[in-house]
Design a protein around this motif. Sequence first.
Motif, PDB file in Angstrom:
ATOM      1  N   PHE A   2       0.839  -1.206   0.000  1.00  0.00           N
ATOM      2  CA  PHE A   2       0.000   0.000   0.000  1.00  0.00           C
ATOM      3  C   PHE A   2       0.877   1.261   0.000  1.00  0.00           C
ATOM      4  O   PHE A   2       0.618   2.207  -0.743  1.00  0.00           O
ATOM      5  N   THR A  27      -7.992   0.181  -4.169  1.00  0.00           N
ATOM      6  CA  THR A  27      -6.908  -0.311  -3.313  1.00  0.00           C
ATOM      7  C   THR A  27      -6.237  -1.536  -3.924  1.00  0.00           C
ATOM      8  O   THR A  27      -6.827  -2.215  -4.763  1.00  0.00           O
ATOM      9  N   ILE A  38      -6.716  -3.201   3.364  1.00  0.00           N
ATOM     10  CA  ILE A  38      -7.784  -2.208   3.177  1.00  0.00           C
ATOM     11  C   ILE A  38      -8.312  -1.760   4.543  1.00  0.00           C
ATOM     12  O   ILE A  38      -8.403  -0.560   4.830  1.00  0.00           O
TER      13      ILE A  38
END
Lengths: 376, 325
Positions: free
Chosen positions: A192, B56, B63
């Motif tokens: 991420f 995402t 998430i």
Amino acid sequence: MTDPVFGPAPDLDADPELVQLLTPEGERVHHPGFDLEFSAEQVRGFYRDMTLVRRLDIEATALQRHGELGLWVQSLGQEAAQIGAGRALLPQDYVFPTYREHGVAWCRDIDPVQLLSMYRGVDHGGWDPAEHNFNLYTVVIGAQTLHATGYAMGVQRDGAVGTGDPTRDTAVVAHFGDGASSQGDVSEAFVFAASYNAPVVFFCQNNQWAISEPIERQSRIPLYRRSQGFGFPGVRVDGNDVLATYSVMQAALRHAREGQGPILVEAFTYRMGAHTTTDDPTRYRHAEEVEQWRLKDPITRVEAHLRREGLADEAFFEEVAAEADELGERMRRECKALPDPQPRGIFDLVHAEQTEELVAQQASYDAHVASFEEVH
Amino acid sequence: MTTMTMAKALNNGLRRAMEDDDKVLVMGEDVGTLGGVFRITDGLQKDFGDDRVIDTPLAESGIVGTAVGLAMRGYRPVVEIQFDGFVYPAYDQIVCQVAKLHFRSQGRIKMPIVIRIPFGGGIGAVEHHSESPEAQFVHTPGLKVVACSNPADAYTMIQQAIASDDPVIFLEPKRLYYSAKADVDEAATPPPLWKSQVVRTGSDATLVGYGPTVSTCLDAAAVAAEEGRSIEVIDLRTLSPLDLGPVHESVRRTGRLVVVHEAHMTLGMGAEIAARVTEECFHSLEAPVLRVGGYDTPYPPSRIEEAYLPDLDRVLDAVDRTVGF
């Protein structure tokens, strides 16, 4: 081993390079990438921080042995990594610790007695995270690396990265250890953070041991090289060298604040104590290994440097020792005085908006307690 | 008043919430350009930008874990889990972090996160796409859990869940996304989120459902009426906190209760409701509380899912049993 087709297998020990500015003997050395000039006052400050944090840790361990704490998680030997990382922060930066970051907490002005409260069992974390920009300790291994990444995504949305304003640009630090590096959450945090170019510094204290399992069980390459596979840079620093850790972290935090994305810093250090006060390391590691690392002690080398260079006089060392004694005494006194919480209070903390169900359970608890009072 | 599908009602509700509060974010797999695999977030990224409607990486723990950090920074993330069976990689973050941070921090940290989960079966899907995991979240202190059953509720409940300062597991009956169409009055004052509702009055027995089984209960009540039986139907709407006031009131009149859900029977919502109703309405009960649910097997292959799901006949059979007790 070299495979004729795929080439050499990765080797955990093949790449021992680490950034160092102060040798274990206390000799100041230089590094082309991460050198900084330190004032005598700064180095004395590091010595004071590390000495007091070590005392905090020793005192807490003793409090556990005396039955005042249910558990303590020792930071012994990791003071340089934590003080270096903590002192490189700017006020607006935000830190997501594990449960061992007592030195970083110290730098964020968390009172040492507040660190004791969760280990005494009077709360699950005693400070206000927003007041200190320091989250509560996270016990589930690696979970906080995702929280740090999400927080950094929020920083991006607030326009608080890459503006050039040194009071606004914000970095986020995700602390974790060598054991956590095996957790899926850490890999997901890397993905991420890389994908969104989030301003996170992943600070891994590789203390060589995850309870009884050595680093070889977690990784077949030096941990700092993991970041390459996720698409961002990594660096290994001597985690027992406070000057080097501070320098590397200052550069890493700047990198993040400037909007250049995540970075992985591996602080190569050693867990001198047990995993926690319930652990017995004599069952799984040799005393000789511990002795080898004792020669690399983070505080001894700073003291040697201060003395060698004439940067501190005897009065300074006596002053810090007295301050440590005072801290120890205060911790003993205030730990024992920490009040137990009221059981009926747990019902009020579950939700922001209270439910009728919990009000009813609280009333039934009150009635149960009252039934004993009537008897007497 | 506009006639719309549940999918459109949810989409409009999300849009309204994003307009009302610029801290509201939508995040999940494929929620941006694609608009979600069920198109619930259709058009939102185009209108609100990719900073607020976030595609995402494909990692559910990531998430939810990053949503925790965003919430700590002051945002209100609305997370989409693509299918019920894919929520488990995020289970640790939901149960250990989302649910507990308010408690751990003594109320200093709020977790205004909505986790939307399309749930339930009946769409002919492959494994992991038809499950009903609600009991696992209801069993977790710190979470609130709601399920909508019709477009009007979907429109208002999603906005109320987003406005809540507590984390909400928001269950959407996926097989009703496009089959349930109804008039939605976007200007109407909605009922409170944490309340169940009587959706059909009756006097001979009480049927309780939520999400996809409310329509099954209503169908059963209609058929029973043709046979001269008067059945009351209650839509729970909120599973945690559980609002059983209307159920107790109903059972005191009818003396008979059947709880219907797609989730497995053992330790499901029906078990909890049976225990509470027995405690509160013991002297009013004319028959044991009955449950109609999914069996205690993994969800079956879709060619035989109708045999697994509580359908009209199984609900009517339970009505026969409670009335004939």
